[in-house]
Scaffold this motif. Structure first.
Motif, PDB file in Angstrom:
ATOM      1  N   SER A   5      32.993  42.417  50.986  1.00  0.00           N
ATOM      2  CA  SER A   5      31.930  42.024  49.959  1.00  0.00           C
ATOM      3  C   SER A   5      32.630  42.476  48.525  1.00  0.00           C
ATOM      4  O   SER A   5      32.414  41.570  47.794  1.00  0.00           O
ATOM      5  N   LYS A   6      33.373  43.398  48.497  1.00  0.00           N
ATOM      6  CA  LYS A   6      33.917  43.988  47.095  1.00  0.00           C
ATOM      7  C   LYS A   6      35.035  43.136  46.906  1.00  0.00           C
ATOM      8  O   LYS A   6      35.197  42.594  45.670  1.00  0.00           O
ATOM      9  N   SER A   7      35.883  42.617  47.872  1.00  0.00           N
ATOM     10  CA  SER A   7      36.930  41.575  47.591  1.00  0.00           C
ATOM     11  C   SER A   7      36.328  40.403  46.858  1.00  0.00           C
ATOM     12  O   SER A   7      36.997  39.760  45.937  1.00  0.00           O
ATOM     13  N   LEU A   8      35.453  39.781  47.643  1.00  0.00           N
ATOM     14  CA  LEU A   8      34.980  38.329  47.095  1.00  0.00           C
ATOM     15  C   LEU A   8      34.287  38.598  45.948  1.00  0.00           C
ATOM     16  O   LEU A   8      34.589  37.572  44.985  1.00  0.00           O
ATOM     17  N   MET A   9      33.708  39.679  45.400  1.00  0.00           N
ATOM     18  CA  MET A   9      32.878  39.758  44.267  1.00  0.00           C
ATOM     19  C   MET A   9      34.035  40.038  43.153  1.00  0.00           C
ATOM     20  O   MET A   9      34.065  39.376  42.084  1.00  0.00           O
ATOM     21  N   SER A  10      34.961  40.701  43.341  1.00  0.00           N
ATOM     22  CA  SER A  10      36.111  40.927  42.590  1.00  0.00           C
ATOM     23  C   SER A  10      36.829  39.481  42.269  1.00  0.00           C
ATOM     24  O   SER A  10      37.124  39.301  41.046  1.00  0.00           O
ATOM     25  N   ALA A  11      37.252  38.707  43.299  1.00  0.00           N
ATOM     26  CA  ALA A  11      37.791  37.781  43.203  1.00  0.00           C
ATOM     27  C   ALA A  11      37.107  36.614  42.407  1.00  0.00           C
ATOM     28  O   ALA A  11      37.488  35.669  41.521  1.00  0.00           O
ATOM     29  N   ALA A  12      35.640  36.529  42.595  1.00  0.00           N
ATOM     30  CA  ALA A  12      34.784  35.685  41.883  1.00  0.00           C
ATOM     31  C   ALA A  12      34.831  35.935  40.465  1.00  0.00           C
ATOM     32  O   ALA A  12      34.526  35.160  39.575  1.00  0.00           O
ATOM     33  N   VAL A  13      34.827  37.303  39.913  1.00  0.00           N
ATOM     34  CA  VAL A  13      34.761  37.823  38.720  1.00  0.00           C
ATOM     35  C   VAL A  13      36.078  37.078  38.000  1.00  0.00           C
ATOM     36  O   VAL A  13      35.969  36.746  36.862  1.00  0.00           O
ATOM     37  N   ILE A  14      37.191  37.245  38.372  1.00  0.00           N
ATOM     38  CA  ILE A  14      38.484  36.891  37.931  1.00  0.00           C
ATOM     39  C   ILE A  14      38.330  35.449  37.733  1.00  0.00           C
ATOM     40  O   ILE A  14      38.814  34.778  36.664  1.00  0.00           O
ATOM     41  N   SER A  15      37.752  34.763  38.978  1.00  0.00           N
ATOM     42  CA  SER A  15      37.830  33.290  38.683  1.00  0.00           C
ATOM     43  C   SER A  15      37.153  32.700  37.777  1.00  0.00           C
ATOM     44  O   SER A  15      37.100  31.925  36.735  1.00  0.00           O
ATOM     45  N   ALA A  16      35.876  33.483  37.268  1.00  0.00           N
ATOM     46  CA  ALA A  16      34.990  32.992  36.378  1.00  0.00           C
ATOM     47  C   ALA A  16      35.544  33.416  34.897  1.00  0.00           C
ATOM     48  O   ALA A  16      35.378  32.440  34.210  1.00  0.00           O
ATOM     49  N   ILE A  17      36.490  34.415  34.891  1.00  0.00           N
ATOM     50  CA  ILE A  17      37.050  34.818  33.609  1.00  0.00           C
ATOM     51  C   ILE A  17      37.868  33.393  33.053  1.00  0.00           C
ATOM     52  O   ILE A  17      38.066  32.982  32.146  1.00  0.00           O
ATOM     53  N   PHE A  18      38.804  32.846  34.384  1.00  0.00           N
ATOM     54  CA  PHE A  18      40.000  32.063  34.060  1.00  0.00           C
ATOM     55  C   PHE A  18      39.509  30.651  34.275  1.00  0.00           C
ATOM     56  O   PHE A  18      40.172  29.928  33.603  1.00  0.00           O
ATOM     57  N   THR A  19      38.642  30.368  35.094  1.00  0.00           N
ATOM     58  CA  THR A  19      38.221  29.080  35.275  1.00  0.00           C
ATOM     59  C   THR A  19      37.403  28.433  34.247  1.00  0.00           C
ATOM     60  O   THR A  19      37.461  27.278  33.873  1.00  0.00           O
ATOM     61  N   ASP A 348      40.432  54.447  44.125  1.00  0.00           N
ATOM     62  CA  ASP A 348      39.483  54.989  45.048  1.00  0.00           C
ATOM     63  C   ASP A 348      38.102  55.655  44.728  1.00  0.00           C
ATOM     64  O   ASP A 348      37.169  55.698  45.263  1.00  0.00           O
ATOM     65  N   LEU A 349      38.164  56.274  43.503  1.00  0.00           N
ATOM     66  CA  LEU A 349      37.086  56.883  42.891  1.00  0.00           C
ATOM     67  C   LEU A 349      36.050  55.747  42.621  1.00  0.00           C
ATOM     68  O   LEU A 349      34.618  55.971  42.923  1.00  0.00           O
ATOM     69  N   TRP A 350      36.479  54.719  42.426  1.00  0.00           N
ATOM     70  CA  TRP A 350      35.580  53.460  42.065  1.00  0.00           C
ATOM     71  C   TRP A 350      35.020  52.789  43.355  1.00  0.00           C
ATOM     72  O   TRP A 350      33.754  52.954  43.647  1.00  0.00           O
ATOM     73  N   GLU A 351      35.806  52.702  44.529  1.00  0.00           N
ATOM     74  CA  GLU A 351      35.542  52.291  45.732  1.00  0.00           C
ATOM     75  C   GLU A 351      34.570  53.000  46.479  1.00  0.00           C
ATOM     76  O   GLU A 351      33.551  52.545  47.152  1.00  0.00           O
ATOM     77  N   ALA A 352      34.685  54.377  46.444  1.00  0.00           N
ATOM     78  CA  ALA A 352      34.045  55.183  47.079  1.00  0.00           C
ATOM     79  C   ALA A 352      32.667  55.377  46.475  1.00  0.00           C
ATOM     80  O   ALA A 352      31.545  55.590  47.369  1.00  0.00           O
ATOM     81  N   ASN A 353      32.383  54.899  45.203  1.00  0.00           N
ATOM     82  CA  ASN A 353      30.775  55.149  44.850  1.00  0.00           C
ATOM     83  C   ASN A 353      30.260  53.935  44.550  1.00  0.00           C
ATOM     84  O   ASN A 353      29.076  53.700  44.560  1.00  0.00           O
ATOM     85  N   ALA A 354      30.927  52.840  44.397  1.00  0.00           N
ATOM     86  CA  ALA A 354      30.421  51.242  44.007  1.00  0.00           C
ATOM     87  C   ALA A 354      29.845  50.583  45.129  1.00  0.00           C
ATOM     88  O   ALA A 354      28.891  49.498  45.130  1.00  0.00           O
ATOM     89  N   PHE A 355      30.537  50.664  46.378  1.00  0.00           N
ATOM     90  CA  PHE A 355      30.146  49.692  47.280  1.00  0.00           C
ATOM     91  C   PHE A 355      29.339  50.216  48.642  1.00  0.00           C
ATOM     92  O   PHE A 355      29.671  51.412  48.845  1.00  0.00           O
ATOM     93  N   LEU A 356      28.306  49.520  49.187  1.00  0.00           N
ATOM     94  CA  LEU A 356      27.528  49.965  50.270  1.00  0.00           C
ATOM     95  C   LEU A 356      28.514  49.772  51.660  1.00  0.00           C
ATOM     96  O   LEU A 356      29.192  48.881  51.855  1.00  0.00           O
ATOM     97  N   PRO A 357      28.501  50.872  52.472  1.00  0.00           N
ATOM     98  CA  PRO A 357      29.085  50.767  53.761  1.00  0.00           C
ATOM     99  C   PRO A 357      28.542  49.656  54.493  1.00  0.00           C
ATOM    100  O   PRO A 357      27.255  49.839  54.636  1.00  0.00           O
ATOM    101  N   ARG A 358      29.042  49.070  55.373  1.00  0.00           N
ATOM    102  CA  ARG A 358      28.679  48.020  56.210  1.00  0.00           C
ATOM    103  C   ARG A 358      29.056  48.631  57.814  1.00  0.00           C
ATOM    104  O   ARG A 358      30.179  48.445  57.981  1.00  0.00           O
ATOM    105  N   SER A 359      27.974  48.648  58.798  1.00  0.00           N
ATOM    106  CA  SER A 359      28.473  48.777  60.196  1.00  0.00           C
ATOM    107  C   SER A 359      29.150  47.816  60.798  1.00  0.00           C
ATOM    108  O   SER A 359      28.961  46.589  60.487  1.00  0.00           O
TER     109      SER A 359
END
Length: 362
Positions: A5-19, A348-359
């Protein structure tokens, strides 16, 4: 635990900036420049979803966004240049561009594998963050420059996790790997070799035949939708996840540096922007097509397995040993590895706090 989920969100942000800027680069000045034809041999057949279709997407967008000012002619693997020769062919000017993954060159440049896929490494969003907003891209170009290759490198696609192996029988403990012959890619192959596996790097088109003839006992190649095209499940039925060796894989567009320097700024910006947009397109395409293929595979008798903790711990500790050894052997590998590791420690500081864990469901 890292989740897509975080990967796709990050990718989408980058795409929005550049496209958003993609349609501004075809300025009158750019259109007035000499037209460019990129003759591009590729390492992966265009009939392979996400793995091969990406470069045709890039070719189509280059033509449209530049109003025909930049065209790309794609050559299937081996039609103009064989995949292992792409880097040398682009550097020498035999062709003015090529599309592959840097892991193919690790025999010549040990650090190249770090710009392809890293065992237990970053997912797509984190990898792109380091590449574009850390030191990744400058180190990537420095690697080719310092090794004497006359190329401009552009990250131009990224795949999310692959599977980590197709086996004929269950693998429950490290001892079960000993003595197997296996097709394996990149830095992960060094891990498997330490665990007693004999590894070879075969192109996708040769894997089925090697399994069928018994030349190899097991294999990994790519994502489920891609592996399906190769028919691997017809021979081996145990498919293991997660892809610890390739949580994300970057693919590169190489352009001969003399040809690159001869382009206008607008042409260069167009190519850079389309490749940045392709990073998002490729990861989205890959993510969208995996689950129906996996569901169908289960119906057809494939055993989808998730590595037990003992195996994951073994892979991780062995990879740590490999990273130390390769850093000691090659100063530039160490330079890149240290930089990536520093970036990830901060992330890791961002990752550990920003995203919900998924089972994970069984």
């Amino acid at each position: 635990m890292k989740k897509f989920s975080k990967s796709l969100m990050s990718a989408a942000v980058i795409s929005a900036i550049f496209t958003g800027s993609a349609f501004m680069v075809a300025s009158p000045r750019a259109l007035a420049a000499e037209k460019i034809l990129l003759k591009t041999p590729i390492a992966f057949a265009t009939n392979l979803p996400a793995l091969g279709t990406t470069i045709t997407w890039v070719a189509d967008r280059l033509d449209k966004v530049s109003d025909g000012n930049i065209r790309m002619k794609v050559y299937e693997p081996g039609k103009l240049v064989s995949p292992p020769e792409i880097l040398d062919a682009v550097s020498s000017g035999k062709v003015n561009s090529g599309y592959a993954t840097a892991g193919y060159w690790q025999g010549k440049i040990p650090a190249a594998a770090l710009f392809s896929a890293v065992p237990f490494g970053p997912e797509a969003g984190e990898y792109m963050a380091w590449m574009y907003y850390g030191n990744g891209l400058s180190l990537y170009q420095e690697m080719y420059d310092s090794a004497g290759f006359n190329v401009k490198v552009l990250p131009c696609a990224i795949l999310s996790p692959e599977t980590s192996g197709w086996f004929a029988k269950p693998i429950d403990k490290p001892e079960d790997l000993k003595g197997l012959n296996m097709r394996f890619f990149g830095l992960g192959a060094s891990v498997m070799e330490k665990l007693g596996v004999g590894t070879v790097q075969l192109p996708g088109g040769e894997i089925f035949g090697a399994l069928e003839k018994g030349a190899i006992d097991a294999t990994e190649f790519s994502q489920p939708a891609i592996d399906q095209r190769l028919g691997l499940s017809k021979i081996v039925k145990y498919n293991y996840f997660p892809g610890w060796h390739q949580q994300a894989t970057i693919f590169e567009l190489l352009v001969n540096k003399d040809a690159w320097n001869g382009m206008s700024e607008g042409q260069q910006a167009t190519i850079e922007t389309i490749c940045m947009a392709s990073m998002t397109n490729s990861v989205a395409e890959g993510e969208a097509m995996q689950f129906p293929v996996m569901a169908k595979a289960k119906e057809d008798g494939v055993h989808i397995r998730y590595w037990n903790q003992t195996m994951l711990d073994t892979f991780k500790s062995t990879w740590d040993e490999v990273a130390v050894e390769k850093s000691a052997e090659d100063p530039f590998f160490k330079k890149v590895w240290d930089d990536l590791s520093t970036f990830r420690a901060g992330y890791d500081l961002w990752e550990a706090n920003a995203f919900l864990p998924r089972s994970r469901t069984e």
